[in-house]
Scaffold this active site. Structure first.
Site, short mmCIF file in Angstrom:
data_model
loop_
_atom_site.label_atom_id
_atom_site.label_comp_id
_atom_site.label_asym_id
_atom_site.label_seq_id
_atom_site.Cartn_x
_atom_site.Cartn_y
_atom_site.Cartn_z
N ASP A 195 0.86 -1.18 0.00
CA ASP A 195 0.00 0.00 0.00
C ASP A 195 0.90 1.23 0.00
OD1 ASP A 195 -3.05 0.87 0.71
OD2 ASP A 195 -1.61 2.23 1.64
N ILE A 196 0.65 2.16 -0.92
CA ILE A 196 1.46 3.38 -1.00
C ILE A 196 1.12 4.26 0.20
CG2 ILE A 196 2.03 5.41 -2.39
CD1 ILE A 196 1.15 3.82 -4.85
N ASN A 203 -2.37 12.65 -3.39
CA ASN A 203 -3.35 12.98 -4.42
C ASN A 203 -3.96 14.36 -4.19
OD1 ASN A 203 -3.60 11.22 -6.53
ND2 ASN A 203 -5.13 9.92 -5.57
N ASP A 212 -1.81 9.31 -10.47
CA ASP A 212 -1.84 8.20 -11.42
C ASP A 212 -0.43 7.83 -11.88
OD1 ASP A 212 -4.57 8.12 -11.23
OD2 ASP A 212 -4.95 9.13 -13.14
N GLU A 238 -4.88 2.24 -4.09
CA GLU A 238 -3.42 2.27 -4.09
C GLU A 238 -2.81 0.99 -3.56
OE1 GLU A 238 -4.76 4.44 -0.29
OE2 GLU A 238 -5.45 4.16 -2.34
#
Length: 332
Positions: A195-196, A203, A212, A238
């Site tokens: 997971d980022i 974002n 993106d 994500e």
């Protein structure tokens, strides 16, 4: 080619030039060759335009197009066969009539007329057969091209359109196959989830387009750090996953650490403004397959490890063995 043109190796650009290198899309190759002949230096914007034109399309539209073309080709073959059958029936009738005539005494003039008539009928039949052969050869070529288009559409339907790695449907199918294989062979199997970190804040700060690009970058790093039998996929948002057949927990942790370090090493740059956006990190959870596992139970344990990694401060890898060690230490 990407490096020479200073085009970033995002998945869609890599796919564009990979397709060019394989030569499977003649229209794309003609366009790129014309660009090279004109001395134009490819740029990211030009590559994006070519990608949008030649490779990015709606799968349903492509499947519909293939279906319509296939139907048209089958109809054409049916028409050609009907024409050949009509000619064959007429030719058969001519031969029967000639047989009846030959059973009678014929004058030389009548025999010559009969031979001329049969020769003309035979030539017409030959012309019909040649036309049918040409139609069938053309159909074979068209159907081969349609098969390639169908294969491309099928592959595309299994990819996430943004990251160009496997989508959730492909991941679900891959999990079923991997678990069935591990159950049959007894080989190890691991599932890695990542997971980022703080992706929503990223974002909100820099916009979804930049977000993106980050997702594409992380997906590319994930895919480039796993081996051939492994499957990288976008699980949702994500969150990305990798199915690692024939890999034990220790090996999976090494893979995850390599990916974590590769992500952390990338300094982000906003292409439109050259603004430095800093670095991103990701958290990882690793779970190993157990004989009693279903896809859902294996995913649940990997997700639990991922949650522990985020809870422990993010930018780290946590495996089931780490969780077991923590529990033992807490109990002691």
């Amino acid at each position: 080619m990407l490096k020479r043109s200073s085009i970033p190796p995002y998945p869609q650009f890599y796919e564009l030039f990979y397709t060019y290198a394989t030569g499977v899309n003649p229209s794309l190759n003609n366009r790129i060759n014309a660009i090279f002949r004109n001395g134009t230096s490819p740029s990211s914007d030009l590559a994006e335009t070519l990608y949008e034109e030649f490779l990015k399309s709606d799968v349903d539209d492509r499947l519909t197009n293939v279906s319509e073309r296939m139907t048209a080709r089958i109809d054409a073959v049916h028409d050609a066969i009907d024409t050949a059958m009509t000619s064959a029936t007429a030719y058969s009738g001519s031969l029967e009539s000639a047989t009846d005539d030959l059973e009678q005494a014929l004058s030389p003039e009548s025999f010559r007329a009969l031979a001329s008539r049969l020769l003309n009928e035979t030539r017409r039949m030959q012309d019909t057969n040649r036309a049918l052969e040409q139609q069938l050869q053309s159909s074979r070529d068209d159907i081969a091209a349609l098969q390639r288009d169908l294969d491309d559409a099928r592959r595309e339907s299994m990819l996430d359109p943004l990251t160009k790695i496997a989508n959730r449907k492909s991941f679900d199918e891959g999990m079923d196959v991997a678990i069935a294989d591990a159950s049959r062979t007894g080989d190890p199997l691991c599932l890695m989830m990542l997971d980022i970190d703080h992706f929503k804040n990223f974002n909100d700060t820099y916009g979804h387009q930049t977000g993106d690009q980050v997702l594409r970058l992380v997906a590319m790093l994930l895919k480039s750090n796993i081996k051939g039998k492994d499957l990288a996929a976008r699980y949702g948002g994500e969150e990305l996953v990798a199915i690692l057949p024939s890999t034990d927990v220790e090996g999976a942790v090494i893979v995850a650490e390599n990916i974590r370090k590769a992500i952390q090493a990338k300094e982000l740059l906003k292409r439109s403004t050259n603004e430095k956006l800093g670095r991103i990190t990701a958290s990882f959870g690793v779970a190993a397959f157990q004989p009693s596992d279903t896809p859902a139970s294996l995913i649940e344990r990997a997700d639990r490890c991922l949650y522990a990694a985020k809870h422990a401060g993010r930018n780290r890898v946590v495996s089931e063995k780490d969780l077991e060690g923590s529990l033992r230490r807490a109990a002691g």
